[in-house]
Design a protein around this motif. Structure first.
Motif, PDB file in Angstrom:
ATOM      1  N   LYS A 199       0.797  -1.158  -0.151  1.00  0.00           N
ATOM      2  CA  LYS A 199      -0.249  -0.090   0.086  1.00  0.00           C
ATOM      3  C   LYS A 199       0.974   1.203  -0.096  1.00  0.00           C
ATOM      4  N   CYS A 200       0.460   2.191  -0.536  1.00  0.00           N
ATOM      5  CA  CYS A 200       1.335   3.602  -0.851  1.00  0.00           C
ATOM      6  C   CYS A 200       0.165   4.848  -0.687  1.00  0.00           C
ATOM      7  N   ALA A 201       0.813   5.357   0.311  1.00  0.00           N
ATOM      8  CA  ALA A 201      -0.280   6.569   0.687  1.00  0.00           C
ATOM      9  C   ALA A 201       0.691   7.985   0.613  1.00  0.00           C
ATOM     10  N   THR A 202       0.312   9.153  -0.102  1.00  0.00           N
ATOM     11  CA  THR A 202       1.243   9.988  -0.624  1.00  0.00           C
ATOM     12  C   THR A 202       0.601  11.545  -0.382  1.00  0.00           C
ATOM     13  N   GLN A 203       1.153  12.429   0.065  1.00  0.00           N
ATOM     14  CA  GLN A 203       0.595  13.643   0.400  1.00  0.00           C
ATOM     15  C   GLN A 203       1.239  14.828  -0.365  1.00  0.00           C
ATOM     16  N   TYR A 204       0.584  15.679  -1.337  1.00  0.00           N
ATOM     17  CA  TYR A 204       1.060  16.490  -2.328  1.00  0.00           C
ATOM     18  C   TYR A 204       2.437  16.094  -2.876  1.00  0.00           C
ATOM     19  N   PRO A 205       2.581  15.108  -3.642  1.00  0.00           N
ATOM     20  CA  PRO A 205       3.952  14.475  -4.054  1.00  0.00           C
ATOM     21  C   PRO A 205       4.695  15.675  -4.964  1.00  0.00           C
ATOM     22  N   PHE A 206       5.941  15.776  -4.783  1.00  0.00           N
ATOM     23  CA  PHE A 206       7.255  16.519  -5.484  1.00  0.00           C
ATOM     24  C   PHE A 206       7.583  15.831  -6.678  1.00  0.00           C
ATOM     25  N   LEU A 207       8.219  16.503  -7.356  1.00  0.00           N
ATOM     26  CA  LEU A 207       9.149  15.920  -8.437  1.00  0.00           C
ATOM     27  C   LEU A 207       8.292  15.216  -9.837  1.00  0.00           C
ATOM     28  N   SER A 208       7.261  16.216  -9.940  1.00  0.00           N
ATOM     29  CA  SER A 208       6.298  15.701 -11.417  1.00  0.00           C
ATOM     30  C   SER A 208       6.130  16.692 -12.282  1.00  0.00           C
ATOM     31  N   ASP A 209       6.078  16.066 -13.358  1.00  0.00           N
ATOM     32  CA  ASP A 209       5.692  17.069 -14.535  1.00  0.00           C
ATOM     33  C   ASP A 209       6.469  18.317 -14.482  1.00  0.00           C
ATOM     34  N   PHE A 210       7.762  18.160 -14.892  1.00  0.00           N
ATOM     35  CA  PHE A 210       8.786  19.454 -14.758  1.00  0.00           C
ATOM     36  C   PHE A 210       8.635  20.527 -15.756  1.00  0.00           C
ATOM     37  N   LYS A 211       7.819  19.797 -17.059  1.00  0.00           N
ATOM     38  CA  LYS A 211       7.565  20.723 -18.096  1.00  0.00           C
ATOM     39  C   LYS A 211       6.322  21.757 -17.823  1.00  0.00           C
ATOM     40  N   HIS A 212       5.308  21.348 -17.147  1.00  0.00           N
ATOM     41  CA  HIS A 212       4.315  22.216 -16.531  1.00  0.00           C
ATOM     42  C   HIS A 212       4.854  23.077 -15.658  1.00  0.00           C
ATOM     43  N   VAL A 213       5.497  22.809 -14.525  1.00  0.00           N
ATOM     44  CA  VAL A 213       6.292  23.653 -13.626  1.00  0.00           C
ATOM     45  C   VAL A 213       6.992  24.814 -14.299  1.00  0.00           C
ATOM     46  N   LEU A 214       7.724  24.292 -15.528  1.00  0.00           N
ATOM     47  CA  LEU A 214       8.411  25.309 -16.306  1.00  0.00           C
ATOM     48  C   LEU A 214       7.750  26.252 -16.869  1.00  0.00           C
ATOM     49  N   GLU A 215       6.485  25.931 -17.273  1.00  0.00           N
ATOM     50  CA  GLU A 215       5.547  26.747 -17.906  1.00  0.00           C
ATOM     51  C   GLU A 215       4.820  27.742 -17.125  1.00  0.00           C
ATOM     52  N   MET A 216       4.630  27.215 -15.926  1.00  0.00           N
ATOM     53  CA  MET A 216       3.998  28.004 -14.630  1.00  0.00           C
ATOM     54  C   MET A 216       4.816  29.167 -14.251  1.00  0.00           C
ATOM     55  N   GLY A 217       6.114  29.106 -14.292  1.00  0.00           N
ATOM     56  CA  GLY A 217       7.002  29.948 -13.911  1.00  0.00           C
ATOM     57  C   GLY A 217       7.558  29.699 -12.405  1.00  0.00           C
ATOM     58  N   ASP A 218       8.567  30.261 -12.217  1.00  0.00           N
ATOM     59  CA  ASP A 218       9.317  30.461 -10.954  1.00  0.00           C
ATOM     60  C   ASP A 218       8.538  30.804  -9.743  1.00  0.00           C
ATOM     61  N   ARG A 219       8.407  29.952  -8.936  1.00  0.00           N
ATOM     62  CA  ARG A 219       7.511  30.460  -7.563  1.00  0.00           C
ATOM     63  C   ARG A 219       8.503  30.288  -6.461  1.00  0.00           C
ATOM     64  N   GLY A 220       9.759  30.027  -6.527  1.00  0.00           N
ATOM     65  CA  GLY A 220      10.647  30.084  -5.371  1.00  0.00           C
ATOM     66  C   GLY A 220      10.787  28.503  -5.367  1.00  0.00           C
ATOM     67  N   LEU A 221      11.518  28.318  -3.997  1.00  0.00           N
ATOM     68  CA  LEU A 221      11.722  26.897  -3.741  1.00  0.00           C
ATOM     69  C   LEU A 221      10.594  25.970  -3.608  1.00  0.00           C
ATOM     70  N   PRO A 222      10.497  24.481  -3.982  1.00  0.00           N
ATOM     71  CA  PRO A 222      11.811  24.174  -4.286  1.00  0.00           C
ATOM     72  C   PRO A 222      12.319  23.835  -5.799  1.00  0.00           C
ATOM     73  N   TYR A 223      11.466  24.482  -6.523  1.00  0.00           N
ATOM     74  CA  TYR A 223      11.562  24.332  -8.005  1.00  0.00           C
ATOM     75  C   TYR A 223      12.500  25.402  -8.569  1.00  0.00           C
ATOM     76  N   ASP A 224      13.029  26.346  -7.678  1.00  0.00           N
ATOM     77  CA  ASP A 224      13.638  27.541  -8.315  1.00  0.00           C
ATOM     78  C   ASP A 224      15.050  27.212  -9.050  1.00  0.00           C
ATOM     79  N   GLU A 225      15.758  26.013  -8.698  1.00  0.00           N
ATOM     80  CA  GLU A 225      16.944  25.381  -9.166  1.00  0.00           C
ATOM     81  C   GLU A 225      16.511  25.180 -10.697  1.00  0.00           C
ATOM     82  N   LEU A 226      15.607  24.697 -11.133  1.00  0.00           N
ATOM     83  CA  LEU A 226      15.051  24.410 -12.636  1.00  0.00           C
ATOM     84  C   LEU A 226      15.312  25.800 -13.319  1.00  0.00           C
ATOM     85  N   PHE A 227      14.726  26.798 -12.768  1.00  0.00           N
ATOM     86  CA  PHE A 227      14.691  28.238 -13.339  1.00  0.00           C
ATOM     87  C   PHE A 227      16.169  28.654 -13.328  1.00  0.00           C
TER      88      PHE A 227
END
Length: 333
Positions: A199-227
């Motif tokens: 069984k797997c329980a997960t709460q607001y998982p990180f590290l997904s759909d990097f292209k969408h994150v890039l399109e949304m723009g930099d919102r600070g940590l933790p994705y800031d490094e991508l930008f």
């Protein structure tokens, strides 16, 4: 800033880029490279008053010469112990020992891994070309998927499960995973890479759909490094396609089809750190039994006991109340 996508659109959204053709073969080859490694268990003594729980520090050698540490909390004098693997959030470390004692009360063990290179006792001995100034997502990406930092972390998760499953006190048929944010991602990775997870329980998982994150723009940590990668290394985005393909090998949505066990996911629809669409991209690709619990007023924040109790009940088939007691005047009469 809220996600640009409507809830209706998210309900069928599967992410911006598809899974690479060699994705499964890539990960199968990586897992086959792992050899059984010796591990060390060091017992912790927290005083004579704690009689029903035992505590251990677990150490083993991970890929790329990393040293992986995990806290192990088991009910004392018991065999065939179910175990939940708990994974912590980005830049953090495993919770304190006392935070896991609730599991021992119902006869369940907890193994909480420190992610290498973050705040716990695990050590990352890898060497990486390119940016190592900030963040772990793009660490090693300039040299391709074989050199990604998170590739090593994902393999640490696989090895941890194998190591614990072979312990004599553990019931290897009842292993579970649970975590939030980075921990939510690793909980899913645990289930995707190791079929021992039931069984797997997960709460607001990180590290997904990097292209969408890039399109949304930099919102600070933790994705800031991508930008920052593009701002300081490739301001004209000439390497964007190559980078996105490399990161696709650690994109959690691309692991979803490998999950065979039931999954429970929690998403706050106000999340502006791990955008809800990136979480739906994972959920909509999961082919095993699944349930998505949405919290419209919550973002990337503590969700208090509502989520904790719901996950606890679901993982272990318990019936603790998920709502506060009725304290109205009628209830007190």
């Amino acid at each position: 800033m809220k996600d640009s996508m409507s809830l209706k659109d998210m309900e069928s959204y599967r992410g911006r880029l598809e899974v690479p053709d060699d994705f499964d073969s890539f990960w199968s080859k990586e897992i086959k490279k792992i050899e059984a490694k010796p591990f060390k268990l060091i017992k912790r003594n927290f005083g004579d008053n704690i009689k029903n729980v035992v505590f251990y520090d677990l150490f083993f050698k991970g890929t790329d010469n990393g040293i992986v540490h995990a806290k192990c909390i088991f009910p004392a004098h018991e065999k065939n112990i179910p175990v939940v693997f708990y994974f912590h959030g980005y830049m953090g470390q495993a919770l304190d020992w006392v935070d896991f004692m609730q599991y021992a009360a119902i006869g369940v063990g907890v193994v909480a891994m420190d992610v290498r290179g973050q705040q716990g006792q695990s050590v990352d001995n890898g060497t990486y070309a390119g940016n190592t100034v900030l963040g772990h997502i793009i660490r090693g990406a300039v040299d391709g998927p074989d050199h990604l930092f998170y590739k090593n972390v994902y393999l640490d998760v696989y090895t941890l499960i194998e190591t614990v499953a072979d312990m004599s006190r553990v019931d290897k048929e009842h292993l579970y995973s649970w975590g939030g944010s980075q921990g939510g991602a690793l909980s899913l990775i645990a289930a995707a890479l190791n079929p021992r997870i039931k069984k797997c329980a997960t709460q607001y998982p990180f590290l997904s759909d990097f292209k969408h994150v890039l399109e949304m723009g930099d919102r600070g940590l933790p994705y800031d490094e991508l930008f920052r990668y593009f701002k300081f290394y490739d301001p004209f985005h000439k390497t964007e396609d190559k980078l996105m393909r490399t990161l696709s090998y650690i994109d959690v949505k691309n692991f979803a089809h490998r999950i065979k066990c039931p999954v429970l996911m929690f998403t706050g629809l106000e999340d502006d750190t791990c955008f809800p669409a990136t979480q739906f991209a994972i959920f909509n690709r999961i082919e095993s039994p699944k349930k998505h619990m949405l919290l419209p007023e919550y973002g990337h924040e503590a969700m208090f006991y509502y989520v904790d109790s719901a996950a606890f009940n679901w993982l272990f088939d318990t019936k603790f109340p998920e709502n506060p007691p009725d304290t109205s005047s009628n209830a007190l009469e």
